[in-house]
Write a protein that holds these residues in place. Structure first.
Motif, short mmCIF file in Angstrom:
data_model
loop_
_atom_site.label_atom_id
_atom_site.label_comp_id
_atom_site.label_asym_id
_atom_site.label_seq_id
_atom_site.Cartn_x
_atom_site.Cartn_y
_atom_site.Cartn_z
N MET A 1 -35.57 -21.70 1.34
CA MET A 1 -36.35 -22.85 0.86
C MET A 1 -37.80 -22.44 0.65
O MET A 1 -38.33 -21.60 1.38
CB MET A 1 -36.29 -23.99 1.87
CG MET A 1 -34.89 -24.49 2.18
SD MET A 1 -34.10 -25.35 0.82
CE MET A 1 -34.98 -26.89 0.83
N LEU A 13 -38.06 -26.94 -2.00
CA LEU A 13 -37.12 -26.52 -3.03
C LEU A 13 -36.20 -25.41 -2.55
O LEU A 13 -36.64 -24.44 -1.91
CB LEU A 13 -37.89 -26.03 -4.27
CG LEU A 13 -38.96 -26.98 -4.83
CD1 LEU A 13 -39.62 -26.37 -6.05
CD2 LEU A 13 -38.35 -28.33 -5.17
N TYR A 52 -36.34 -21.90 -10.32
CA TYR A 52 -35.73 -22.94 -9.47
C TYR A 52 -36.47 -24.27 -9.54
O TYR A 52 -36.08 -25.22 -8.89
CB TYR A 52 -35.60 -22.45 -8.02
CG TYR A 52 -36.90 -22.03 -7.37
CD1 TYR A 52 -37.71 -22.96 -6.73
CD2 TYR A 52 -37.31 -20.70 -7.38
CE1 TYR A 52 -38.90 -22.58 -6.14
CE2 TYR A 52 -38.50 -20.31 -6.78
CZ TYR A 52 -39.28 -21.25 -6.16
OH TYR A 52 -40.48 -20.87 -5.58
N ASN A 84 -32.62 -29.25 -7.17
CA ASN A 84 -33.91 -29.59 -6.58
C ASN A 84 -34.49 -30.87 -7.17
O ASN A 84 -35.11 -31.68 -6.46
CB ASN A 84 -34.89 -28.43 -6.76
CG ASN A 84 -34.57 -27.27 -5.84
OD1 ASN A 84 -34.10 -27.45 -4.72
ND2 ASN A 84 -34.83 -26.05 -6.31
N SER A 88 -35.15 -34.29 -4.98
CA SER A 88 -36.52 -34.80 -4.95
C SER A 88 -36.63 -36.18 -5.60
O SER A 88 -37.73 -36.74 -5.67
CB SER A 88 -37.47 -33.82 -5.67
OG SER A 88 -37.44 -32.55 -5.05
#
Length: 199
Positions: A1, A13, A52, A84, A88
């Motif tokens: 992460m 992320l 990413y 991600n 989020s």
């Protein structure tokens, strides 16, 4: 992460080997995200070479009503970016392969930490492809290391009709602001011209 901690946001992320800078937020990307002005609230925005997702998700966090296209050639990176974005709560991020963006889409803003190391011919072809999809009042912000040719890239862009200025300079990086160049119709009507020998 990887934790992306900026003055206005904090993103956590997921990353993986085989994607760009999997262990930390790349310093150039940090310079870009801390230097650029706020994105437009609406419209289509582009993260070119999304990895990413730190740039795309920052864009989406700062402009939640906009559609953010996160493009890459690396399928694993796109999977991570999509995951991600969902984790989020950023549901207007579209993580797609570079060849899957509909040709009708035009971008009011591009942010990118471009893959300089792919070599000048490939880099120039990539930038031409996407910069020519800016809206007439659109702009791109590119972060480039000084020793990897930021000044020569700025000259090359200017020679081909993209007005390019240095928006920021910090540490070993420069952020270039690239304005949309005139279309062929505008040139024929007496607008800003490009040098045909260079196109």
């Amino acid at each position: 992460m990887v934790d992306v901690v900026l003055p206005d946001l904090h993103l956590r992320l997921a990353t993986d080997s085989g994607v760009f800078s999997p262990g930390r937020l790349d310093p150039g990307t940090r310079v870009l995200l801390e230097s650029v002005p706020p994105p437009p609230h609406e419209g289509d925005l582009l993260d070119l070479g999304c990895g990413y997702g730190p740039v795309a998700l920052t864009m989406a966090s700062r402009a939640p009503e906009a559609t953010v296209w996160a493009v890459d050639v690396n399928r694993r990176a796109l999977e991570l970016c999509e995951r991600n974005a969902k984790s989020s709560g950023l549901y207007k991020v579209r993580a797609v392969h570079v060849d899957e963006v509909p040709p009708r889409v035009r971008f009011s803003l591009i942010w990118s930490n471009p893959a300089i190391r792919i070599g000048k011919p490939a880099l120039h072809a990539m930038l031409t492809r996407w910069l020519d999809r800016l809206t007439p009042d659109g702009a791109a912000y590119l972060v480039v290391q000084k020793h990897l040719g930021s000044d020569s890239l700025q000259r090359w862009l200017g020679e081909r009709g993209w007005e390019t200025t240095r928006a920021a300079s910090r540490s070993a990086y420069r952020v270039l602001r690239v304005a949309a160049r005139a279309s062929a119709d505008e040139v024929s009507e007496g607008g800003p011209a490009t040098d045909d020998k260079e196109r």
